[in-house]
Motif scaffolding. Structure first.
Motif, short mmCIF file in Angstrom:
data_model
loop_
_atom_site.label_atom_id
_atom_site.label_comp_id
_atom_site.label_asym_id
_atom_site.label_seq_id
_atom_site.Cartn_x
_atom_site.Cartn_y
_atom_site.Cartn_z
N ARG A 61 0.85 -1.20 0.00
CA ARG A 61 0.00 0.00 0.00
C ARG A 61 0.89 1.25 0.00
N LEU A 93 -3.73 1.35 7.41
CA LEU A 93 -4.11 1.02 6.04
C LEU A 93 -3.02 1.41 5.05
N HIS A 100 2.86 -1.83 10.19
CA HIS A 100 1.48 -2.27 10.06
C HIS A 100 1.16 -3.34 11.10
N ARG A 104 -1.66 -2.81 13.88
CA ARG A 104 -2.85 -3.66 13.72
C ARG A 104 -3.04 -4.54 14.97
N ALA A 248 -13.11 4.93 8.04
CA ALA A 248 -13.37 3.59 7.50
C ALA A 248 -14.54 2.95 8.24
N ALA A 252 -17.96 3.08 4.15
CA ALA A 252 -18.38 1.95 3.32
C ALA A 252 -19.68 1.34 3.81
N PHE A 298 -8.94 -0.90 -5.36
CA PHE A 298 -7.82 -0.65 -4.43
C PHE A 298 -6.51 -0.75 -5.17
N ARG A 300 -2.16 -0.85 -5.34
CA ARG A 300 -0.95 -1.32 -4.68
C ARG A 300 0.25 -0.86 -5.50
N SER A 350 -15.17 -7.98 -1.11
CA SER A 350 -15.51 -6.60 -0.73
C SER A 350 -14.80 -6.14 0.54
N SER A 352 -11.70 -7.14 1.15
CA SER A 352 -10.30 -7.36 0.82
C SER A 352 -9.80 -8.71 1.30
N ILE A 355 -3.05 -9.01 4.45
CA ILE A 355 -2.78 -8.35 5.73
C ILE A 355 -3.68 -7.14 5.99
N HIS A 356 -4.25 -6.54 4.94
CA HIS A 356 -5.11 -5.36 5.15
C HIS A 356 -6.59 -5.72 5.21
N CYS A 358 -10.20 -6.16 6.04
CA CYS A 358 -10.95 -5.19 6.87
C CYS A 358 -11.07 -5.65 8.33
N ILE A 359 -10.51 -4.83 9.20
CA ILE A 359 -10.55 -5.14 10.64
C ILE A 359 -11.97 -4.98 11.18
C1 HEM Z 1 -19.43 -2.55 4.49
C2 HEM Z 1 -18.49 -1.98 5.19
C3 HEM Z 1 -17.03 -2.06 4.94
C4 HEM Z 1 -16.32 -2.40 3.81
C5 HEM Z 1 -16.90 -2.79 2.45
C6 HEM Z 1 -14.92 -2.32 4.13
C7 HEM Z 1 -13.90 -2.63 3.25
C8 HEM Z 1 -12.55 -2.59 3.56
C9 HEM Z 1 -11.50 -2.94 2.65
C10 HEM Z 1 -11.71 -3.38 1.20
C11 HEM Z 1 -10.31 -2.80 3.31
C12 HEM Z 1 -8.90 -3.10 2.79
C13 HEM Z 1 -8.40 -2.23 1.68
C14 HEM Z 1 -7.16 -2.78 1.04
O1 HEM Z 1 -6.92 -4.00 1.01
O2 HEM Z 1 -6.38 -1.97 0.49
C15 HEM Z 1 -10.62 -2.34 4.64
C16 HEM Z 1 -9.68 -2.06 5.60
C17 HEM Z 1 -9.99 -1.52 6.81
N1 HEM Z 1 -11.26 -1.32 7.35
FE1 HEM Z 1 -13.01 -1.72 6.44
N2 HEM Z 1 -14.77 -1.92 5.43
C18 HEM Z 1 -16.03 -1.75 5.98
C19 HEM Z 1 -16.34 -1.39 7.26
C20 HEM Z 1 -15.41 -1.09 8.22
C21 HEM Z 1 -15.74 -0.75 9.59
C22 HEM Z 1 -17.14 -0.73 10.21
C23 HEM Z 1 -14.57 -0.47 10.21
C24 HEM Z 1 -14.50 -0.10 11.66
C25 HEM Z 1 -13.64 0.00 12.39
C26 HEM Z 1 -13.48 -0.64 9.23
C27 HEM Z 1 -12.13 -0.43 9.46
C28 HEM Z 1 -11.12 -0.77 8.59
C29 HEM Z 1 -9.70 -0.61 8.90
C30 HEM Z 1 -9.12 -0.04 10.16
C31 HEM Z 1 -9.00 -1.08 7.79
C32 HEM Z 1 -7.49 -1.16 7.61
C33 HEM Z 1 -6.99 -2.54 7.92
C34 HEM Z 1 -5.51 -2.74 7.63
O3 HEM Z 1 -4.92 -1.97 6.87
O4 HEM Z 1 -4.94 -3.68 8.21
N3 HEM Z 1 -14.04 -1.02 8.04
N4 HEM Z 1 -12.00 -2.22 4.77
#
Ligand code: HEM
Length: 407
Positions: A61, A93, A100, A104, A248, A252, A298, A300, A350, A352, A355-356, A358-359
């Protein structure tokens, strides 16, 4: 017809934004990797490739953990964008290991399945209350009345943002997210910079207040957090983490809710099946996230040369993984253009992978399930009141609003 106006991949064309899926089919037919000059990227439209590349450590990333800008053949962002990048680049992220992993691990402690499960009654009560008001009013805007306030309140509550300040979160988040679109304009960048400065300042003060007087909230938790190696978050990492979670944590989910309901309202047979059998809610949520993917792309960086289908993508390149296309790949999904709420084998990406991943995925699923259940139970006659307008964004796919009424 392949190549005709309505199936051309053009992220700035309203016709493409209205329905990007035919253009994705055309891209997939063209090949596994497609050079796209408009953004100086390589497009990846197939599920198998996207899925593999998300787990490939030759991609990142960021590249800044391994290379300087010049060494990587890139230029540093203009100094006037600095506040945005300082904020963005210290969130997990946009970090790669080891930073990371460290951040994380600390944040994961707050997102264990048990912690998130404990939020369930609160989320369901809130969804009930919001939907109750919508029904009493005879209808309204599903976006502003339910889809937005629910995840905003939940993540704000988790982080301990005082209620009086919560209205400020949406505009800050929207302005910062403008930078995640392809080729953002100078106007978008200026807005993102201003929002980054204000949001960071706001959180710096909140963190200082929690240091003095810790509470039960996640910000207090992050201040206290340290793992066995005594890793801690720096002040900047704490601010960036809080902003990332707040943004985040709702963007979404808001879009998944309205994209999902718009898809249901366009597919009355599926909505009727769901209304008749609420046990379909979990598979419906997965299918709606696949069918109209809330985050379409997304990126990279290519840290070491990679080869895909005979094409070498050299170090220093940028790839764009088309999540919406991967989620409609017929090699993985039978009849991908059909909304099928009973779909069993549904490995959509959706959230991902790698390692990234979605937490917040377990929390998002609870939120989507809470609003859907409340709408099915309390608004069984809900119908569309006006044709919704798409937001003019590509990466973060959503609607301007979704007017509904009780039929
Ligand atoms: C429908 C809802 C959601 C979708 C579709 C979604 C989708 C994603 C995706 C696709 C990524 C990774 C992006 C990548 O690989 O470059 C991601 C990462 C992340 N999401 Fe979500 N997300 C959602 C809801 C949430 C919620 C509710 C939170 C609440 C805390 C959240 C927190 C994060 C965080 C902190 C990351 C970074 C993780 C990392 O880099 O290790 N997301 N999300």
């Amino acid at each position: 017809m392949a190549g005709s106006k309505d199936v051309t991949f053009d992220p700035w064309d309203p016709a493409f934004l209205a329905d990007p899926y035919p253009a994705y089919a055309e891209l997939r037919a063209r090949g596994r990797v497609i050079r796209y000059e408009a953004t100086d990227q390589w497009l990846l439209p197939h599920h198998a490739d996207v899925s593999a590349l998300l787990r490939d450590r030759r991609l990142g990333r960021t590249y800044q953990h391994r290379y300087g800008h010049e060494e990587f053949g890139r230029t540093a962002p203009p100094p006037e964008h600095e506040p945005f990048h300082t904020l963005n680049d210290h969130g997990m992220l946009d970090l790669e290991p080891p930073d990371h992993t460290r951040i994380r691990r600390l944040v994961s402690k707050a997102f264990t399945p048990r912690t998130v499960e404990r939020l369930k009654p609160y989320v369901h009560d809130l969804a009930d209350e919001l939907v109750g008001k919508l029904v009493e009013a005879g209808g309204g805007d599903l976006l502003t009345d339910v889809a937005e306030p629910l995840p905003v309140a939940v993540i704000a509550e988790m982080l301990g943002i005082p209620e009086a300040d919560r209205d400020r979160l949406r505009p800050w988040s929207a302005d910062i997210c403008g930078m995640y679109e392809l080729n953002p304009s100078e106007e978008s960048a200026a807005k993102a910079v201003r929002a980054s400065v204000e949001f960071s300042e706001y959180l710096r003060e909140l963190i200082a207040a929690r240091r003095k007087e810790p509470g039960e909230d996640l910000i207090s938790g992050l201040i206290a957090a340290h793992d066995e190696d005594d890793d801690r978050l720096t002040e900047q990492e704490m601010i960036s983490t809080a902003v990332l979670l707040l943004n985040a944590g709702h963007e979404a989910t808001v879009n998944a809710t309205v994209n999902g309901w718009w898809a249901l309202l366009r597919n009355p047979d599926q909505l009727a099946a769901l209304r008749a059998d609420h046990s379909l809610v979990p598979s419906a949520i997965e299918e709606l996230m696949r069918y109209d993917t809330p985050l379409q792309l997304f990126e990279r960086w290519v840290l070491d040369d990679i080869e895909i289908d005979g094409t070498t993508i050299p170090k220093g390149s940028e790839i764009a993984m088309l999540f919406g296309s991967a989620n409609h790949d017929p090699a993985v999904f039978t009849d991908p253009g059909r909304l099928d709420l009973t779909r069993e084998d549904n490995p959509h990406i959706s959230f991902s992978a790698g390692i990234h991943y979605c937490i917040g995925a377990p929390l998002a699923r609870i939120e989507l399930s809470a609003s859907m259940t409340a709408l099915l139970r309390r608004a069984p006659t809900l119908t569309l009141a006006a044709e919704p307008k798409r937001k003019p964004n590509f990466v973060i796919r959503g609607l301007e609003g979704l007017r509904v009424e009780m039929g």
